[in-house]
Enzyme design. Structure first.
Site, short mmCIF file in Angstrom:
data_model
loop_
_atom_site.label_atom_id
_atom_site.label_comp_id
_atom_site.label_asym_id
_atom_site.label_seq_id
_atom_site.Cartn_x
_atom_site.Cartn_y
_atom_site.Cartn_z
N HIS A 58 -14.18 -11.34 -2.68
CA HIS A 58 -14.33 -9.96 -3.14
C HIS A 58 -15.74 -9.46 -2.84
O HIS A 58 -16.64 -10.23 -2.49
CB HIS A 58 -14.02 -9.87 -4.63
CG HIS A 58 -12.57 -10.06 -4.94
ND1 HIS A 58 -12.06 -9.98 -6.21
CD2 HIS A 58 -11.51 -10.34 -4.14
CE1 HIS A 58 -10.76 -10.19 -6.20
NE2 HIS A 58 -10.40 -10.43 -4.94
N GLU A 60 -18.31 -8.28 -4.59
CA GLU A 60 -19.48 -8.74 -5.33
C GLU A 60 -19.91 -10.12 -4.86
O GLU A 60 -21.11 -10.38 -4.68
CB GLU A 60 -19.18 -8.76 -6.83
CG GLU A 60 -18.86 -7.38 -7.41
CD GLU A 60 -17.38 -7.03 -7.34
OE1 GLU A 60 -16.96 -6.14 -8.08
OE2 GLU A 60 -16.65 -7.65 -6.54
N CYS A 95 -14.92 -12.36 -10.28
CA CYS A 95 -16.24 -11.92 -9.82
C CYS A 95 -17.24 -11.96 -10.97
O CYS A 95 -18.45 -12.11 -10.75
CB CYS A 95 -16.15 -10.51 -9.24
SG CYS A 95 -15.22 -10.43 -7.70
N THR A 206 13.04 15.76 12.59
CA THR A 206 12.10 15.21 13.58
C THR A 206 12.77 14.19 14.47
O THR A 206 12.52 14.14 15.68
CB THR A 206 10.90 14.57 12.85
OG1 THR A 206 10.24 15.57 12.08
CG2 THR A 206 9.92 13.97 13.83
N ARG A 217 0.21 3.08 19.17
CA ARG A 217 0.08 2.69 20.58
C ARG A 217 -1.35 2.91 21.05
O ARG A 217 -2.05 3.81 20.59
CB ARG A 217 1.06 3.50 21.44
CG ARG A 217 2.51 3.26 21.06
CD ARG A 217 3.49 3.99 21.97
NE ARG A 217 3.40 5.44 21.84
CZ ARG A 217 4.00 6.13 20.88
NH1 ARG A 217 4.68 5.50 19.93
NH2 ARG A 217 3.91 7.45 20.84
N GLU A 311 4.95 12.00 8.76
CA GLU A 311 4.94 12.72 10.04
C GLU A 311 6.31 13.35 10.17
O GLU A 311 7.26 12.73 10.63
CB GLU A 311 4.66 11.76 11.19
CG GLU A 311 3.28 11.13 11.15
CD GLU A 311 2.89 10.54 12.49
OE1 GLU A 311 2.88 11.28 13.49
OE2 GLU A 311 2.60 9.33 12.53
N SER A 319 9.30 19.73 0.93
CA SER A 319 9.89 19.03 -0.21
C SER A 319 8.90 18.08 -0.85
O SER A 319 8.84 17.94 -2.08
CB SER A 319 11.14 18.26 0.24
OG SER A 319 12.14 19.14 0.71
#
Length: 381
Positions: A58, A60, A95, A206, A217, A311, A319
């Site tokens: 982590h 710290e 930690c 879409t 890509r 996307e 919506s």
């Protein structure tokens, strides 16, 4: 020492360092830490660390190791962390133990840990004699943990909506032409974003219009192989589309009505999709459409999804906004004007006759990408 200006500067630094691991640590939170020794009124940074990868040290602990590597003794120093140090044993030990053992005198965190399993760090440190306080001076450090806090409190992934638009806010012409509004470099940045999220969500509009792959890509390093998710209430996903044909290589989910997910009338199609590798997920409907909040909750609880990139066309995005499910907007504004009132806007379907009904966001950053402008907004806290 409590000084808002120094708090902001040091927590900003911790946040910037933590951002290097976007896509590497989820579902853990992004966390950065800075170890500081005070010389009078001046802070000297003697160690910097961040949570680099899920399962590794982590922030710290990494910062304390960096202190030793630089030849510094952290005893008596102050740790600035973007999140309260954890107080439980998971893939790493607490930690809090490392901080106490190092002799740290004070810990400053941008926010408390919302995870009930890991919480209690401040209490454990104060019991050991370490001073602790929360500082709200750094907006960047606070915002860094927003996705993790949302998931802990609501059981939902962080949702990012992305689109490219003209100056006058249109994402396509009235006939649906949208390739390409943004430039090459902007589209490269979208692929990089896809490579850092757990899932990419789109709608049937879409799929039918663009037949997308929704893959990352030409990205130097794909940090996360995002699953593809289609909101398809009527189970209309074409078996010949690229998403179905590549489902054997990348996890692909089609979310349809719970009734169709078990109905005899769709059995043969479900079997063909399953043979191709597509997972059919039945979810409730709201006003004839997939219950998007239920879908997101299932993705988080059943598939470990921490982040979703939307996307889609105007209908699904509208919506999502109407259900108040979008946390972050990434918008590419291209230097062109259509001036056509029938050209398509980024979101549609909502009824908002007054400005008070608008979904409001805060500007996080803006950056020029060649001739485009990349603008990032976040939900108001």
């Amino acid at each position: 020492m409590s000084d808002p200006a120094f708090d902001r500067r040091l927590l900003d630094l911790a946040a910037r360092v933590a951002m290097r691991s976007v896509g590497n640590v989820e579902p853990n939170p992004l966390v950065g830490a800075v170890v500081v020794r005070w010389s009078g009124q001046t802070p000297e940074v003697i160690g910097i660390g961040h949570h680099r990868r899920f399962g590794e040290a982590h922030a710290e602990r990494a910062a304390l190791v960096d202190c030793v590597r630089r030849g510094h003794d952290p005893r008596g120093a102050t740790v600035y962390a973007t999140l309260e140090p954890c107080n439980h044993t998971g893939k790493q030990p607490p930690c809090t133990e490392a901080i106490v053992q190092a002799g740290i005198s004070e810990v400053v965190a941008a926010r408390r840990d919302p995870n009930p399993v890991a919480a209690g760090g401040f209490e454990a440190l104060e019991k050991a004699g370490v001073r602790c306080r929360v500082s709200g001076a750094s907006r960047a450090a606070i915002a860094l943990a927003d996705p993790f806090v949302k998931r802990m409190r609501m059981g939902l992934p962080w949702v990012i909506a992305k689109w490219a638009q003209t100056i006058d806010g249109r994402v396509a012409t009235r006939s649906g032409e949208s390739k390409w509004i943004s430039g090459d470099r902007s589209r490269q940045r979208v692929h990089r974003l896809r490579a850092r999220v757990d899932a990419v969500l789109t709608g049937m509009g879409t799929v039918l219009a663009d037949d997308p792959m929704l893959t990352a890509r030409d990205v130097r390093r794909v940090r996360r192989r995002a699953m593809r998710v289609v909101a398809d209430s009527d189970l209309d996903l074409p078996e010949t589309c690229q998403l179905a044909r590549t489902a054997g290589e990348l996890r692909t989910i089609v979310a349809c009505s719970a009734e169709l997910a078990t109905a005899e009338i769709t059995r043969e199609k479900r079997e063909r999709l399953a043979a191709a590798g597509v997972v059919v997920m039945g979810v409730p409907l709201v006003a004839g459409r997939v219950d998007l909040k239920a879908l997101l909750g299932r993705l988080a609880s059943e598939h470990g999804v921490a982040s979703v990139l939307v996307e889609s066309g105007p209908g699904l995005l509208g919506s999502m906004l109407d259900a108040d499910l979008v946390d972050e907007l990434v918008v590419y504004v291209a230097p062109m004007m259509l001036g056509d009132e029938m050209a398509r806007a980024a979101a549609a379907g909502r009824i908002a006759p007054t400005l008070s009904m608008a979904q409001r966001y805060e500007l996080l950053r803006a950056k020029r990408i060649e001739n485009d402008l990349e603008v990032v907004y976040r939900r108001r806290s």
